[in-house]
Design a protein around this motif. Sequence first.
Motif, mmCIF file in Angstrom:
data_model
loop_
_atom_site.group_PDB
_atom_site.id
_atom_site.type_symbol
_atom_site.label_atom_id
_atom_site.label_comp_id
_atom_site.label_asym_id
_atom_site.label_seq_id
_atom_site.Cartn_x
_atom_site.Cartn_y
_atom_site.Cartn_z
ATOM 1 N N SER A 29 -32.416 -21.232 73.786
ATOM 2 C CA SER A 29 -31.938 -22.581 73.099
ATOM 3 C C SER A 29 -32.544 -23.469 74.277
ATOM 4 O O SER A 29 -33.306 -24.997 73.998
ATOM 5 C CB SER A 29 -30.993 -23.496 73.037
ATOM 6 N N LEU A 30 -31.926 -23.363 75.147
ATOM 7 C CA LEU A 30 -33.158 -24.260 76.740
ATOM 8 C C LEU A 30 -34.831 -23.989 76.869
ATOM 9 O O LEU A 30 -35.571 -25.027 77.070
ATOM 10 C CB LEU A 30 -32.712 -23.811 77.792
ATOM 11 N N GLY A 31 -35.752 -22.676 76.413
ATOM 12 C CA GLY A 31 -36.916 -22.542 76.259
ATOM 13 C C GLY A 31 -37.582 -23.468 75.488
ATOM 14 O O GLY A 31 -38.605 -24.182 75.026
ATOM 15 N N LEU A 32 -36.771 -23.792 74.007
ATOM 16 C CA LEU A 32 -37.140 -24.355 72.776
ATOM 17 C C LEU A 32 -37.073 -25.743 73.413
ATOM 18 O O LEU A 32 -37.877 -26.699 72.699
ATOM 19 C CB LEU A 32 -36.487 -23.949 71.230
ATOM 20 N N VAL A 33 -36.220 -26.174 73.897
ATOM 21 C CA VAL A 33 -36.380 -27.587 74.083
ATOM 22 C C VAL A 33 -37.305 -27.649 75.491
ATOM 23 O O VAL A 33 -37.767 -29.117 75.318
ATOM 24 C CB VAL A 33 -34.536 -28.284 74.846
ATOM 25 N N ALA A 34 -37.777 -27.049 76.181
ATOM 26 C CA ALA A 34 -38.819 -27.577 77.210
ATOM 27 C C ALA A 34 -40.088 -27.342 76.182
ATOM 28 O O ALA A 34 -41.299 -27.503 76.497
ATOM 29 C CB ALA A 34 -39.003 -25.870 78.236
ATOM 30 N N ASP A 35 -39.973 -26.298 75.433
ATOM 31 C CA ASP A 35 -41.212 -26.638 73.999
ATOM 32 C C ASP A 35 -42.352 -27.817 73.339
ATOM 33 O O ASP A 35 -42.735 -27.941 72.843
ATOM 34 C CB ASP A 35 -41.559 -25.132 73.557
ATOM 35 N N GLY A 36 -40.236 -28.687 73.510
ATOM 36 C CA GLY A 36 -41.005 -30.219 72.584
ATOM 37 C C GLY A 36 -39.835 -30.035 71.125
ATOM 38 O O GLY A 36 -40.169 -30.772 70.802
#
Length: 56
Positions: A10-17
């Motif tokens: 979920s944090l990776g998706l936030v980092a992807d915008g």
Amino acid sequence: MKMNLCKPCSLGLVADGKNVKQVAGRCEKITCAQCGRRRYGSAYEVTDKKREETRK
């Protein structure tokens, strides 16, 4: 779209915008839709971020 995700994904998706918002519920052992591992996670609502208009 609604997805079951672990916290790192979920944090990776936030980092992807992406906009990631947790759906009401509790953390439990789930199979992550992103990485496929069986980890503690929750259901999240994932949407694309909209561009903000700036005024000049």
